[in-house]
Scaffold this active site. Structure first.
Site, short mmCIF file in Angstrom:
data_model
loop_
_atom_site.label_atom_id
_atom_site.label_comp_id
_atom_site.label_asym_id
_atom_site.label_seq_id
_atom_site.Cartn_x
_atom_site.Cartn_y
_atom_site.Cartn_z
N HIS A 1 122.14 126.42 17.67
CA HIS A 1 121.75 125.48 18.61
C HIS A 1 121.86 126.16 20.11
CE1 HIS A 1 121.10 121.33 19.98
NE2 HIS A 1 121.65 120.79 18.90
N ASP B 1 102.83 123.21 9.40
CA ASP B 1 101.80 123.49 8.58
C ASP B 1 101.52 125.04 8.61
OD1 ASP B 1 99.68 123.82 6.85
OD2 ASP B 1 98.42 122.49 8.28
#
Length: 440
Positions: free
Chosen positions: A169, A389
């Site tokens: 993070h 994708d």
């Protein structure tokens, strides 16, 4: 390495190969990379899993892993800090040494078809199951020793596969993480980057001298902050993690409840659901009416700065605002009362708030700063999961793991994202009450 665990009555076994390091294809950067104070607040690793259906006429496992490894080497040239390692400075803050060591990559095989695994619905055994689709370095607890990113590709018998990612993070928030994944996916498909990353985080340096115009006392050490009357509700009981679906009909009901007395003229799905959950959690934990309850909200600040953070900014562009209230007032008043508290908390986050937040961290330094452990809500409902994708289409499923304690996480439901899945943990007794309160 192998792991087994039951999920939905099925036995899941994962066989993992030895992890390898993927280095940037070309090495062009050395030295240290600056992390802003917004990058220092949440330092854990974020774990996410994406499931993909088999590609019609697609290649074998070797082709799959080769695509991921080669595209990773290519994209790390643009996102080179991810190939480095965290270092702790003398000021108690982190930066990145650009070592070009790379990120960890692991290949794995499952003994079942993909439809036997559900990473969206959270159950008691979810963490064990979804954890098998992620790689975590054994015995490595010090974040200074860990790669900043790990990727595991797990192939199922049906030809489908899972991509499990663990990212520090300190390097990303949700928006910049998805921007990186989109760029990685474009590279895998042989396409140019839609958005080139903006790596310079110095635009979020603290002011000199620091100027703090907002009270941030709740982030001081426990012995000095004024919220020490809050006891830990999780002591002594097993903790359950559950998922609650709020479809479009339930969300509409909540918004009507929030506005029915006329106090609130308009509200979003986020504010209505957050307020509803905040109240219900106070009831479920059977808080004393006079007990202070603190709600923390993670707010995207990119557009709140002047000028706004540039498109493609690679780093944390979030701040945390606090809503304080008495449990009794939240419970006895209508939902509109809690909604107003949430709305006011979000409205407070403007440019001066963000700059003060950055300056507060500069003054206090990491050693004197803590994130209160009360109740923190974060929403992933607007993250463009569909951009992941890699040539096999959009993910069929998306899920997270190792969610922080005392948190509520909102995930989108379905491709149309009309509903929201709430993921929440509570002690057994409180969870039983909370489940009843969720029935609208």
């Amino acid at each position: 390495m192998e792991g087994t665990g039951k999920h939905g009555g099925d036995q899941l076994s994962i066989k993992k190969s030895k992890p390898i390091l993927i280095e940037p294809e070309t090495r062009t950067h050395n030295g240290f990379f600056f992390l802003s104070n917004l990058d220092q607040v949440i330092t854990n690793f974020v774990h996410t899993v994406y499931l993909y259906k088999a590609k019609k006429g697609g290649g074998g496992r070797d082709t799959l892993s080769d695509i991921f490894k080669q595209s990773m080497a290519n994209i790390l040239v643009h996102y080179y800090p991810l190939a480095g390692r965290l270092r702790l400075g003398s000021d108690g803050k982190y930066n990145v040494e650009c070592t070009n060591e790379g990120v960890l990559f692991v290949e794995a095989r499952a003994n079942c078809n993909m439809d036997q695994v559900d990473v969206q619905v959270i159950t008691e055994d979810h963490s064990e199951t979804i954890g098998k689709l992620l790689y975590r370095s054994p015995g490595t607890e010090n974040i200074l020793e860990m790669p900043l990113m790990t990727a595991q590709v797990t192939r199922f018998k049906c030809g489908g596969f899972a991509l499990g990612l663990s990212i520090s993070h300190c390097m990303v928030d949700g928006i910049s993480a998805m921007e990186f994944i989109k760029s990685w996916a474009e590279t895998a498909r042989g396409m140019p980057l839609t958005t080139k990353p903006v790596l310079d985080r110095s635009i979020l340096r603290s002011r000199q001298p620091p100027k703090i115009d907002f009270p941030f006392g709740q982030y001081a050490p426990a012995e000095t902050n004024n919220l020490s009357n809050i006891t830990d509700p999780f002591q002594g009981e097993q903790i359950l993690t559950k998922c609650f679906l709020f479809d479009s009909n339930k969300l509409a009901i909540l918004k009507n409840m929030a506005m029915e007395d006329g106090t609130v003229k308009s509200c979003s799905n986020f504010t209505a659901l957050t307020a509803f959950v905040w109240r219900a959690r106070c009831k479920a934990l059977q808080m004393n009416p006079d007990q202070t309850t603190q709600l923390l909200l993670i707010v995207n600040v990119r557009s709140k700065l002047n000028p706004p953070l540039p498109k493609g900014y690679f780093g944390n562009g979030i701040a945390i605002c606090s809503c304080l209230g008495r449990a009794g007032e939240l419970i006895k008043n209508p939902l509109s009362f809690a909604v107003e508290e949430v709305q006011n908390g979000i409205k407070m986050v403007n440019e001066e708030f963000v700059r003060s937040w950055i300056d507060y961290f500069e003054v206090k330094r990491a050693k004197d700063f803590r994130l209160p452990s009360h109740f923190i809500v974060t929403s992933w409902t607007r993250l463009p999961i569909e951009c992941a994708d890699f040539g096999w289409g959009e993910p069929a499923q998306f899920g997270g793991a190792n969610l922080p304690k005392d948190s509520g996480v909102f995930l989108p439901d379905g491709k149309e994202k009309k509903g929201i899945n709430l993921i929440l943990d509570l002690p057994v007794t409180a969870m039983s009450i909370f489940q009843e309160l969720m029935l609208l």
